[in-house]
Enzyme design. Structure first.
Site, PDB file in Angstrom:
ATOM      1  N   PHE A  15       6.534  -3.882   8.276  1.00  0.00           N
ATOM      2  CA  PHE A  15       6.317  -3.928   9.722  1.00  0.00           C
ATOM      3  C   PHE A  15       5.078  -4.776  10.054  1.00  0.00           C
ATOM      4  O   PHE A  15       5.184  -5.839  10.673  1.00  0.00           O
ATOM      5  CB  PHE A  15       6.200  -2.484  10.235  1.00  0.00           C
ATOM      6  CG  PHE A  15       5.556  -2.334  11.574  1.00  0.00           C
ATOM      7  CD1 PHE A  15       5.977  -3.096  12.666  1.00  0.00           C
ATOM      8  CD2 PHE A  15       4.528  -1.418  11.760  1.00  0.00           C
ATOM      9  CE1 PHE A  15       5.362  -2.941  13.910  1.00  0.00           C
ATOM     10  CE2 PHE A  15       3.923  -1.269  12.994  1.00  0.00           C
ATOM     11  CZ  PHE A  15       4.331  -2.028  14.064  1.00  0.00           C
ATOM     12  N   LEU A  75      -1.590  -5.387   1.962  1.00  0.00           N
ATOM     13  CA  LEU A  75      -0.918  -4.421   2.842  1.00  0.00           C
ATOM     14  C   LEU A  75       0.149  -3.613   2.105  1.00  0.00           C
ATOM     15  O   LEU A  75       0.749  -2.707   2.697  1.00  0.00           O
ATOM     16  CB  LEU A  75      -0.245  -5.162   4.016  1.00  0.00           C
ATOM     17  CG  LEU A  75      -1.056  -5.362   5.295  1.00  0.00           C
ATOM     18  CD1 LEU A  75      -2.324  -6.169   5.032  1.00  0.00           C
ATOM     19  CD2 LEU A  75      -0.218  -6.075   6.351  1.00  0.00           C
ATOM     20  N   LYS A  93       0.133   4.989  -7.298  1.00  0.00           N
ATOM     21  CA  LYS A  93       0.077   3.788  -8.167  1.00  0.00           C
ATOM     22  C   LYS A  93      -0.009   2.526  -7.321  1.00  0.00           C
ATOM     23  O   LYS A  93      -0.761   1.594  -7.636  1.00  0.00           O
ATOM     24  CB  LYS A  93       1.337   3.706  -9.038  1.00  0.00           C
ATOM     25  CG  LYS A  93       1.299   4.560 -10.273  1.00  0.00           C
ATOM     26  CD  LYS A  93       2.516   4.201 -11.131  1.00  0.00           C
ATOM     27  CE  LYS A  93       2.651   5.149 -12.298  1.00  0.00           C
ATOM     28  NZ  LYS A  93       3.967   5.001 -12.957  1.00  0.00           N
ATOM     29  N   ARG A 108     -10.674 -13.586 -10.018  1.00  0.00           N
ATOM     30  CA  ARG A 108     -10.341 -14.744 -10.854  1.00  0.00           C
ATOM     31  C   ARG A 108     -10.328 -16.033 -10.040  1.00  0.00           C
ATOM     32  O   ARG A 108     -10.864 -17.042 -10.464  1.00  0.00           O
ATOM     33  CB  ARG A 108      -8.978 -14.512 -11.512  1.00  0.00           C
ATOM     34  CG  ARG A 108      -8.689 -15.397 -12.696  1.00  0.00           C
ATOM     35  CD  ARG A 108      -7.392 -14.990 -13.400  1.00  0.00           C
ATOM     36  NE  ARG A 108      -7.275 -13.552 -13.613  1.00  0.00           N
ATOM     37  CZ  ARG A 108      -6.339 -12.775 -13.057  1.00  0.00           C
ATOM     38  NH1 ARG A 108      -5.441 -13.273 -12.242  1.00  0.00           N
ATOM     39  NH2 ARG A 108      -6.302 -11.485 -13.331  1.00  0.00           N
ATOM     40  N   TYR A 147      -1.091   9.500  -0.517  1.00  0.00           N
ATOM     41  CA  TYR A 147      -1.429   8.382   0.375  1.00  0.00           C
ATOM     42  C   TYR A 147      -2.927   8.375   0.686  1.00  0.00           C
ATOM     43  O   TYR A 147      -3.610   7.371   0.475  1.00  0.00           O
ATOM     44  CB  TYR A 147      -0.620   8.526   1.663  1.00  0.00           C
ATOM     45  CG  TYR A 147      -0.768   7.395   2.654  1.00  0.00           C
ATOM     46  CD1 TYR A 147      -0.183   6.155   2.434  1.00  0.00           C
ATOM     47  CD2 TYR A 147      -1.464   7.587   3.847  1.00  0.00           C
ATOM     48  CE1 TYR A 147      -0.304   5.131   3.368  1.00  0.00           C
ATOM     49  CE2 TYR A 147      -1.583   6.574   4.790  1.00  0.00           C
ATOM     50  CZ  TYR A 147      -0.999   5.340   4.547  1.00  0.00           C
ATOM     51  OH  TYR A 147      -1.113   4.338   5.482  1.00  0.00           O
TER      52      TYR A 147
HETATM   53  P1  NAD Z   1       5.688  -0.712   5.939  1.00  0.00           P
HETATM   54  O1  NAD Z   1       6.209   0.406   5.115  1.00  0.00           O
HETATM   55  O2  NAD Z   1       6.547  -1.280   6.993  1.00  0.00           O
HETATM   56  O3  NAD Z   1       5.215  -1.924   5.014  1.00  0.00           O
HETATM   57  C1  NAD Z   1       4.742  -1.769   3.719  1.00  0.00           C
HETATM   58  C2  NAD Z   1       5.287  -2.924   2.889  1.00  0.00           C
HETATM   59  O4  NAD Z   1       4.781  -2.810   1.542  1.00  0.00           O
HETATM   60  C3  NAD Z   1       6.811  -2.892   2.773  1.00  0.00           C
HETATM   61  O5  NAD Z   1       7.338  -4.177   3.012  1.00  0.00           O
HETATM   62  C4  NAD Z   1       7.057  -2.437   1.345  1.00  0.00           C
HETATM   63  O6  NAD Z   1       8.285  -2.894   0.816  1.00  0.00           O
HETATM   64  C5  NAD Z   1       5.852  -3.025   0.625  1.00  0.00           C
HETATM   65  N1  NAD Z   1       5.529  -2.338  -0.633  1.00  0.00           N
HETATM   66  C6  NAD Z   1       5.435  -1.012  -0.866  1.00  0.00           C
HETATM   67  N2  NAD Z   1       5.116  -0.772  -2.142  1.00  0.00           N
HETATM   68  C7  NAD Z   1       4.992  -2.003  -2.752  1.00  0.00           C
HETATM   69  C8  NAD Z   1       4.675  -2.418  -4.067  1.00  0.00           C
HETATM   70  N3  NAD Z   1       4.407  -1.538  -5.037  1.00  0.00           N
HETATM   71  N4  NAD Z   1       4.658  -3.749  -4.332  1.00  0.00           N
HETATM   72  C9  NAD Z   1       4.924  -4.662  -3.357  1.00  0.00           C
HETATM   73  N5  NAD Z   1       5.228  -4.310  -2.089  1.00  0.00           N
HETATM   74  C10 NAD Z   1       5.256  -2.993  -1.792  1.00  0.00           C
HETATM   75  O7  NAD Z   1       4.297  -0.194   6.574  1.00  0.00           O
HETATM   76  P2  NAD Z   1       3.304  -0.892   7.599  1.00  0.00           P
HETATM   77  O8  NAD Z   1       3.210  -0.024   8.784  1.00  0.00           O
HETATM   78  O9  NAD Z   1       3.644  -2.317   7.774  1.00  0.00           O
HETATM   79  O10 NAD Z   1       1.924  -0.760   6.809  1.00  0.00           O
HETATM   80  C11 NAD Z   1       1.325  -1.849   6.135  1.00  0.00           C
HETATM   81  C12 NAD Z   1      -0.010  -1.420   5.577  1.00  0.00           C
HETATM   82  O11 NAD Z   1      -0.872  -0.990   6.625  1.00  0.00           O
HETATM   83  C13 NAD Z   1       0.075  -0.274   4.579  1.00  0.00           C
HETATM   84  O12 NAD Z   1      -0.835  -0.493   3.533  1.00  0.00           O
HETATM   85  C14 NAD Z   1      -0.351   0.921   5.398  1.00  0.00           C
HETATM   86  O13 NAD Z   1      -0.929   1.919   4.604  1.00  0.00           O
HETATM   87  C15 NAD Z   1      -1.356   0.308   6.354  1.00  0.00           C
HETATM   88  N6  NAD Z   1      -1.455   1.102   7.590  1.00  0.00           N
HETATM   89  C16 NAD Z   1      -0.499   1.034   8.540  1.00  0.00           C
HETATM   90  C17 NAD Z   1      -0.596   1.827   9.683  1.00  0.00           C
HETATM   91  C18 NAD Z   1       0.429   1.788  10.777  1.00  0.00           C
HETATM   92  O14 NAD Z   1       0.332   2.579  11.711  1.00  0.00           O
HETATM   93  N7  NAD Z   1       1.400   0.913  10.766  1.00  0.00           N
HETATM   94  C19 NAD Z   1      -1.692   2.694   9.834  1.00  0.00           C
HETATM   95  C20 NAD Z   1      -2.642   2.739   8.818  1.00  0.00           C
HETATM   96  C21 NAD Z   1      -2.525   1.921   7.712  1.00  0.00           C
END
Ligand code: NAD
Ligand code: UDP
Length: 315
Positions: A15, A75, A93, A108, A147
């Site tokens: 997202f 992200l 992980k 790096r 998380y």
């Molecule tokens: P999302 O679930 O839509 O996006 C996360 C993306 O990471 C996905 O495309 C998923 O396929 C990818 N992903 C997950 N595990 C992976 C891995 N091991 N290797 C490679 N890709 C991987 O969530 P989002 O809302 O877009 O959140 C993005 C980031 O922002 C996250 O780190 C989340 O913790 C942080 N965040 C988001 C919010 C929010 O409200 N949207 C709030 C706080 C923090």
């Protein structure tokens, strides 16, 4: 000569990541999107694939990565409680090994690196609104811990690489963000309520609905992330990014019903374990250091998000 920035976005098919890739391409950067499609989707970035400055790599960040880049936005991590609790060990992980691998890469190739951290760092907060100096109230063995603690450990790693390895780091503590390209089955509250309202299904209110959240529209949040990355190296954060307009979840349900003109009724469901009772960012630091503040009011953002889901559900 203007050198084009090569920017890596992990979780770029998610997202927030897909909006970030789009904005970086628009301003002329080369973008490498890395994603394992755990919660992300190719659909989110399909419109970018034809752009010669955009590359997509299917890769899991828990494994090392060797690429030449100037900046990294980390992200990758499922963000919805439903999804991050589905395989909690993998969630930890992803946060911890993912941070180690991306920090190792940044070291790096001498890249600047930004971590998408979260308001979950504060757990069920006793300080309200939350300032960056508040250390939080997290249950380390609860169902949200994979998380929360994963993200806390990632912050620790970022600051240790900064102190020990002199890395140029940025840590953004992101509060609840919503908007187009959330997955209809994402499980987070804004998408759940909108999809339920549009499908005239019951709106699932967890608990009594008196718990609060503060919702930021995606465009504002992306603007904040880019400003933080572009800020001078002395501004490492952590810095809160979110919209401080706080409301109860019941108010959100009522607003969504009103804006969609839905006939859906509200039904009560049990409150999930460790669900924070209140959450609201203090954004004084972001205002001062980044000259950033959110601009899109909740009602406008919800209308745009409703339009997106209306279109998507009709397809
Ligand atoms: P999302 O679930 O839509 O996006 C996360 C993306 O990471 C996905 O495309 C998923 O396929 C990818 N992903 C997950 N595990 C992976 C891995 N091991 N290797 C490679 N890709 C991987 O969530 P989002 O809302 O877009 O959140 C993005 C980031 O922002 C996250 O780190 C989340 O913790 C942080 N965040 C988001 C919010 C929010 O409200 N949207 C709030 C706080 C923090
Ligand atoms: N929530 C709800 N109904 C839903 C989904 C979530 O009432 O269908 C509540 C949830 O209990 C929490 C708030 O909405 O209090 C925000 O939940 P979300 O999963 O979006 O994010 P969180 O901020 O809890 O990580």
């Amino acid at each position: 000569m203007h050198l084009r920035r090569r920017v890596l976005v992990t979780g770029g098919a998610g997202f927030l990541g897909s909006h970030l890739c789009e904005r970086l391409l628009k301003r002329g950067d080369d973008v490498l999107c890395v994603d394992n499609f755990y919660t992300g989707a190719k659909d989110n970035i399909a419109h970018l694939l034809a752009n010669p400055r955009f590359d997509l790599l299917r890769h899991d960040v828990t494994f090392p990565l060797y690429v030449e880049v100037d900046e990294i936005y980390n992200l990758a991590c499922p963000a919805s409680p439903v999804h991050y609790q589905y395989d909690p060990i993998q969630t930890t992980k992803t946060s911890v090994h993912g941070a180690i691998n991306m920090l190792g890469l940044a070291k790096r190739v001498k890249a600047k690196i930004l971590q998408a951290s979260t308001s979950e760092i504060y757990g069920d907060p006793e300080v309200h609104p939350q300032t960056e100096s508040y250390r939080g109230n997290v249950n380390p063995i609860g169902s949200r811990a994979c998380y929360d603690e994963g993200k806390r450990c990632a912050e620790t790693l970022f600051f240790d690489y900064h102190r020990q390895g002199k890395l140029r780091i940025r840590v953004a503590r992101i509060f609840n963000t919503y908007g187009p390209r959330m997955h209809p089955n994402d499980g987070r509250v804004v998408s759940n309520f909108i999809v339920q309202a549009l499908q005239k299904k019951p709106i699932t209110l967890f608990g009594d609905g008196r718990q609060t959240r503060s919702f930021c529209y995606v465009d504002d949040l992306i603007d904040g992330l880019i400003r933080l990355m572009d800020a001078p190296d002395t501004i490492t954060g952590p810095v809160n990014l979110g919209n401080p307009t706080e409301l109860t979840i019941r108010q959100l349900a009522e607003t969504v019903i009103e804006l969609t003109r839905s006939s859906s009724r509200i039904v009560r469901r049990p409150l999930p374990a460790d669900d924070p009772m209140q959450r609201c960012p203090n954004i004084a630091l972001a205002k001062k250091a980044l000259r950033w503040k959110p601009r899109v009011p909740l009602e406008d953002g919800l209308k745009r998000t409703i339009a997106y889901f209306r279109d998507r559900l009709a397809r």
